[in-house]
Write a protein that holds these residues in place. Structure first.
Motif, mmCIF file in Angstrom:
data_model
loop_
_atom_site.group_PDB
_atom_site.id
_atom_site.type_symbol
_atom_site.label_atom_id
_atom_site.label_comp_id
_atom_site.label_asym_id
_atom_site.label_seq_id
_atom_site.Cartn_x
_atom_site.Cartn_y
_atom_site.Cartn_z
ATOM 1 N N VAL A 268 1.164 4.171 0.234
ATOM 2 C CA VAL A 268 -0.367 3.025 -0.201
ATOM 3 C C VAL A 268 -1.136 3.875 -1.033
ATOM 4 N N PRO A 269 0.057 4.987 -2.443
ATOM 5 C CA PRO A 269 -0.378 4.959 -3.740
ATOM 6 C C PRO A 269 -0.312 3.515 -3.934
ATOM 7 N N LEU A 270 0.305 2.689 -4.428
ATOM 8 C CA LEU A 270 1.015 1.809 -5.162
ATOM 9 C C LEU A 270 -0.272 0.771 -4.842
ATOM 10 N N TRP A 271 -0.334 1.042 -3.279
ATOM 11 C CA TRP A 271 -1.623 -0.244 -2.824
ATOM 12 C C TRP A 271 -2.509 -0.114 -3.352
ATOM 13 N N ILE A 272 -3.133 0.995 -3.081
ATOM 14 C CA ILE A 272 -4.606 1.836 -3.907
ATOM 15 C C ILE A 272 -5.112 1.497 -5.036
ATOM 16 N N GLN A 273 -4.044 2.489 -5.748
ATOM 17 C CA GLN A 273 -3.729 1.994 -7.287
ATOM 18 C C GLN A 273 -4.320 0.132 -7.957
ATOM 19 N N GLY A 274 -4.348 -0.615 -7.139
ATOM 20 C CA GLY A 274 -4.603 -1.462 -7.253
ATOM 21 C C GLY A 274 -3.127 -2.837 -7.110
ATOM 22 N N GLY A 275 -2.537 -2.746 -6.458
ATOM 23 C CA GLY A 275 -1.406 -3.443 -5.821
ATOM 24 C C GLY A 275 -1.936 -4.591 -5.112
ATOM 25 N N TYR A 276 -3.189 -4.670 -4.456
ATOM 26 C CA TYR A 276 -3.607 -4.752 -3.529
ATOM 27 C C TYR A 276 -4.204 -5.848 -4.274
ATOM 28 N N GLN A 277 -5.445 -5.459 -5.454
ATOM 29 C CA GLN A 277 -5.817 -6.044 -6.609
ATOM 30 C C GLN A 277 -4.770 -8.085 -6.874
ATOM 31 N N ASP A 278 -3.779 -7.350 -7.110
ATOM 32 C CA ASP A 278 -3.309 -8.364 -7.652
ATOM 33 C C ASP A 278 -1.621 -8.449 -7.593
ATOM 34 N N GLN A 279 -0.951 -7.535 -6.697
ATOM 35 C CA GLN A 279 0.280 -7.637 -6.493
ATOM 36 C C GLN A 279 0.872 -8.526 -5.220
ATOM 37 N N TRP A 280 0.592 -7.528 -4.207
ATOM 38 C CA TRP A 280 0.176 -8.260 -2.632
ATOM 39 C C TRP A 280 -0.619 -8.747 -1.841
ATOM 40 N N ASP A 281 -0.327 -9.925 -1.333
ATOM 41 C CA ASP A 281 -1.361 -10.162 0.051
ATOM 42 C C ASP A 281 -1.126 -9.129 0.974
ATOM 43 N N VAL A 282 -0.076 -8.456 1.261
ATOM 44 C CA VAL A 282 0.037 -7.906 2.889
ATOM 45 C C VAL A 282 1.168 -6.513 2.569
ATOM 46 N N MET A 283 0.548 -5.165 3.570
ATOM 47 C CA MET A 283 1.120 -4.280 3.152
ATOM 48 C C MET A 283 2.052 -4.324 4.706
ATOM 49 N N GLU A 284 2.674 -4.124 5.074
ATOM 50 C CA GLU A 284 3.959 -3.662 6.160
ATOM 51 C C GLU A 284 3.024 -2.387 6.565
#
Length: 426
Positions: free
Chosen positions: A97-113
């Motif tokens: 969750v921290p990696l995703w919210i800190q910006g990963g969802y914007q340009d690193q990943w399409d999906v979180m499992e």
């Protein structure tokens, strides 16, 4: 973090890209200035004037999650079947969750499992877009516990149903959009060595039993042991929660943590475990005799020839699921949908079966599971894991019917975490 990159050959099957659903505050602030000036439409306007068109978006899948679901074998087969290049990043559960919210969802990943308990903070942060139920091929084959309100196996907070669907879909009764498409599920229990505890164990009470003092390990998570304490004492009738087991009140939290601190000071617990490999080693070597564990830990110890059992618990199981959650900023909606559909079919469910992980679409995956091996020679994965032909806790229906609570994001999560740290420091 461990990155697993699968970028195989094969023509990519382009499907029309769908716009992200919903307008979050974050996206509005980012886009509104340019939209007001009409800049967003300028490239298309110029292309139309020149008689050319914008290049087609080429689908790809970039997924993030723990190593038990982000698997190179699954991603490779997905690419082979769909032609969509896939990249997977394995991260620790606590980092997701921290990696995703800190910006990963914007340009690193399409999906979180994502795990069901992680959905609420992801939605609150505006980092997800809904997925249309109509795009999920086998949605009607999902177990009812995930998709039907009030279905057997849901807890007092309505989970997992309330974690899966968007609030709007639930309020309207349309049930047409979800935040997460379930892909694997199970119910957590206690793992133990029968040779070290002297027989079978059937209650979380074993974790606090003085006869096992100094030989117990607990998972280092505020969402596990406190709930097991509450389940123990609710089960004996010695305590009644103000909240629910999965989302306890502050008084409930104090009751559970104070009890754990008292037992810790009495020498009950050998250690707290965080790492999957370490957990295997401490049970395998006999450093601990029992622990609140994940099923793959116990399966691995048993595979090493030790009499390790995953307990059938009378208070019920700590249920959980993982699923496909889609980034609010992803341009690869169709790839994410294809990946969710792929997880409901035969290959992926068979690939993770021997970890003890079950598919929410067993009727769809049955044929593949019947053709897959299990830990017992001569017993296929379907009979072993789903029909109770070897699994410690019986059939898939036996497990699904014994939900004590589903992992969730408790209303008092910050207070729970602060009190858990009191326990860790005690």
């Amino acid at each position: 973090m461990t990155e697993v990159t699968i970028h195989l050959g094969g023509k990519m099957n382009h499907q029309p890209n769908q716009e992200p659903r919903g307008m979050t505050r974050r996206r509005f602030l980012a886009n509104s200035g340019y939209a007001a000036l009409g800049v967003g439409a300028m490239p298309a306007f110029l292309a139309a004037c020149s008689g050319t068109s914008e290049p087609e978006h080429q689908l790809e899948l970039r997924t993030q999650g723990i190593g038990t679901t982000v698997l190179d074998s699954v991603l490779a087969q997905f690419t082979a079947e769909t032609g969509i290049p896939a990249t997977g990043t394995q991260v620790g559960f606590g980092e997701m969750v921290p990696l995703w919210i800190q910006g990963g969802y914007q340009d690193q990943w399409d999906v979180m499992e994502a795990q069901g308990a992680q959905i609420a903070p992801l939605v609150e942060a505006g980092t997800l877009q809904p997925i249309k139920v109509a795009d999920i091929t086998h949605w009607d084959a999902l177990l009812e516990v995930f998709r039907v309100p009030g279905a057997a196996g849901q807890d007092g907070d309505g989970h997992p149903f309330t974690q899966v669907y968007t609030q709007e879909a639930r309020d309207s009764g349309a049930l047409d959009e979800v935040w997460v498409v379930p892909t694997v599920w199970n119910g957590d229990s206690i793992g133990y060595r029968t040779d070290l505890v002297g027989g079978e164990l059937d209650s979380y009470a074993a974790l606090w039993d003085p006869q096992f003092a100094g030989r117990v390990a607990l998972f280092n998570s505020s969402l596990r042991a406190p709930m097991e304490v509450l389940a123990t004492f609710v089960g004996t009738g010695e305590y009644q929660t103000e909240g629910t087991i999965g989302s306890p009140s502050r008084n409930d939290i104090d009751f559970a943590i104070d009890f754990l601190i008292e037992r810790k000071r009495d020498g009950q617990f050998r250690l707290l475990w965080d790492d999957f490999g370490h957990a295997i080693e401490i049970l395998d070597t006999g450093e601990v005799a029992l622990m609140n564990a994940w099923e793959p830990i116990v399966r691995e110890v048993a595979a090493r020839g030790k009499p390790a059992v995953y307990g059938t618990i009378k208070e019920g199981y700590n249920m959980w699921f993982h699923g496909i959650a889609l980034s609010a900023d992803s341009p690869n909606y169709d790839a994410a949908v294809a990946y969710a559909n792929f997880w409901h079919e035969g290959f992926a469910p068979a690939e993770v079966a021997n970890q003890g992980y079950m598919t929410p679409t067993p009727s769809v995956a049955q044929a593949a599971l019947q053709g897959a091996d299990s830990p017992n020679a001569g017993v296929n994965a379907w009979d072993y894991w789903y029909n109770g032909g070897g699994r410690d806790r019986g059939s898939v229906d036996d497990i699904a019917s014994k939900a004590a609570w589903w992992w969730q994001f408790p209303a008092e999560s910050e207070y729970l975490e602060s009190r858990w740290q009191d326990f860790v420091a005690a």
